[in-house]
Design an enzyme around this catalytic site. Structure first.
Site, PDB file in Angstrom:
ATOM      1  CG  ASN A 257      -1.769   1.329   1.292  1.00  0.00           C
ATOM      2  OD1 ASN A 257      -1.839   2.077   0.491  1.00  0.00           O
ATOM      3  ND2 ASN A 257      -2.571   1.194   2.285  1.00  0.00           N
TER       4      ASN A 257
ATOM      5  CG  HIS B  12     -12.810   4.053   3.771  1.00  0.00           C
ATOM      6  ND1 HIS B  12     -13.286   4.981   4.311  1.00  0.00           N
ATOM      7  CD2 HIS B  12     -11.116   4.193   3.985  1.00  0.00           C
ATOM      8  CE1 HIS B  12     -12.450   5.883   4.741  1.00  0.00           C
ATOM      9  NE2 HIS B  12     -11.230   5.443   4.545  1.00  0.00           N
TER      10      HIS B  12
END
Length: 395
Positions: free
Chosen positions: A10, A176
């Site tokens: 990430n 999200h």
């Protein structure tokens, strides 16, 4: 066949969060963070098993940090990494699910960079660096926005002229997605309900916050929009404001669009309301001590969260439960309690002891008898990225 290992990456503009996920192990053999990349203070932190270590890597950029990571990941994986999963923030309308990274996929991610100028370019840096080091491994892009591509048009369209949507991609996308996907699926497992016949309200609460209505495993609505600024009060982001605020601040203060954008994204939210901090833990302590700004920030945060959850309920045919997740959602019993106080019409009632128990990775149901379900479900975005990656390796 032996259990497979997926390296999850990430990438931010100056950081890399990483984890090695083994499909047969509940915990990660390796996880860590490279931060302050590109600066003299660049450092790599990692945890291998129970052992925590750090290494200073002054001036290191993403490629150099990944070069340090490789032997650590290979050691933790017993010499065999089966694939790499990359978090990519914005997939636009191109991607309705995760996909193996090809030249065409990279071009589409680059094309969507204008929708997420702070995120997609950083994600691409990590992908390019990983391909330079792991050219032989399959690599997968997992998009924050993909889970929300099941929203109906009446939920994702803005009430603006159609050409802005057709020609310039102006619509609501949501973010999200990996978290809302993971916790709604996990809640169904915890309550012995079939995912394909379950309906949830989910609240992902951290420095970034969003709510979602999940019906039968699919997103039907979410609070974030074209960018992650829309919706709830967050750590430093304002969430919803009057769209005319921009022109008002420009006329009265002479602020540029860049100044207004920075204020709304970096100086607002809990930080702006409290004048103290963007961290709910700090604000909770200050609130107990009577700090007026902390008290206001807490109340606005919980009220706006409750309003959003009530609105999300419009997308549900039934309600099987409300889920709290993310750093605040998983750890702040006070936020959970105060938010439910604002949702009186839903008849939520908390078991205060169960609510207090759910912190630091402890999840479970926290409602009192006779109340609709309320769950704390620790999120695990890295595992969801790994699961998506493994699914594509099996195709």
């Amino acid at each position: 066949m032996s259990a497979r290992n997926i390296l999850v990456i990430n990438c931010g503009s100056s950081s890399i969060k990483f984890a090695l996920v083994n499909e047969a192990q509940a915990t990660f053999p390796l996880q860590g963070l490279a931060e302050r990349l590109g600066s003299p203070e660049a450092v790599l932190h990692w945890q291998l098993g129970d052992e925590k270590q750090s290494l200073e890597i002054p001036g290191a950029a993403h490629l150099a940090a990944l070069e340090q990571l490789l032997p650590l990941a290979q050691e933790a994986a017993g010499g065999k990494i089966d694939g790499i999963g990359h978090r990519v923030v914005h997939g636009g309308e191109h991607f309705t699910g995760s996909c193996l990274i090809t030249d065409e996929v990279l071009a589409a991610i680059r094309a969507n960079a204008q929708l997420a100028p702070l995120h997609n370019p950083a994600n691409l840096i990590g992908i390019d660096a990983a391909f330079a080091l792991f050219a032989e491994l399959p690599q997968v892009a997992v998009f924050d926005t993909a889970f929300h591509q099941t929203m109906p048009e009446h939920a994702y369209r803005y009430a603006v002229p159609e050409f802005l949507y057709k020609e310039h991609n102006v619509r609501r996308y949501g973010f999200h997605g990996t978290s809302h996907h993971f916790v709604s699926k996990r809640a169904a497992e915890m309550t012995n309900l079939p995912v394909e016949d379950s309906c949830w309200l989910t609240a992902h609460l951290g420095n970034g916050c969003s709510t979602c209505a999940v019906v039968n495993g699919e997103s039907r609505d979410t609070s974030m929009g074209m960018t992650p600024l829309e919706g709830l009060v967050m750590g430093t982001r304002s969430g919803d404001v009057d769209p005319n605020l921009h022109s008002y601040l420009h006329r009265t203060l002479g602020w540029s669009l860049e100044q207004i954008d920075r204020m709304l994204n970096h100086d607002s939210g809990l930080k702006g309301l409290s004048g103290l901090s963007n961290d709910m833990r700090t604000l909770y302590e200050a609130r107990i001590s009577g700090h007026p700004g902390a008290m206001l920030a807490f109340e606005v945060f919980c009220y706006r969260l409750a309003k959003s959850l009530a609105g999300m309920a419009c997308a549900l045919p039934k309600l099987d439960g409300l889920i709290f997740t993310g750093g605040i959602g998983e750890n702040s019993s006070a936020v959970r309690s105060r938010t439910l106080e604002h949702l009186k019409l839903f008849n939520f009632k908390l078991d205060e002891q169960a609510n207090a128990r759910c912190t630091r990775g402890v999840g479970g149901e926290i409602q009192a008898a006779g109340s609709p379900r309320v769950l704390v479900v620790p999120t695990n975005e890295e595992r969801q990225i790994a699961l998506d990656t493994l699914a594509l390796l099996d195709v």
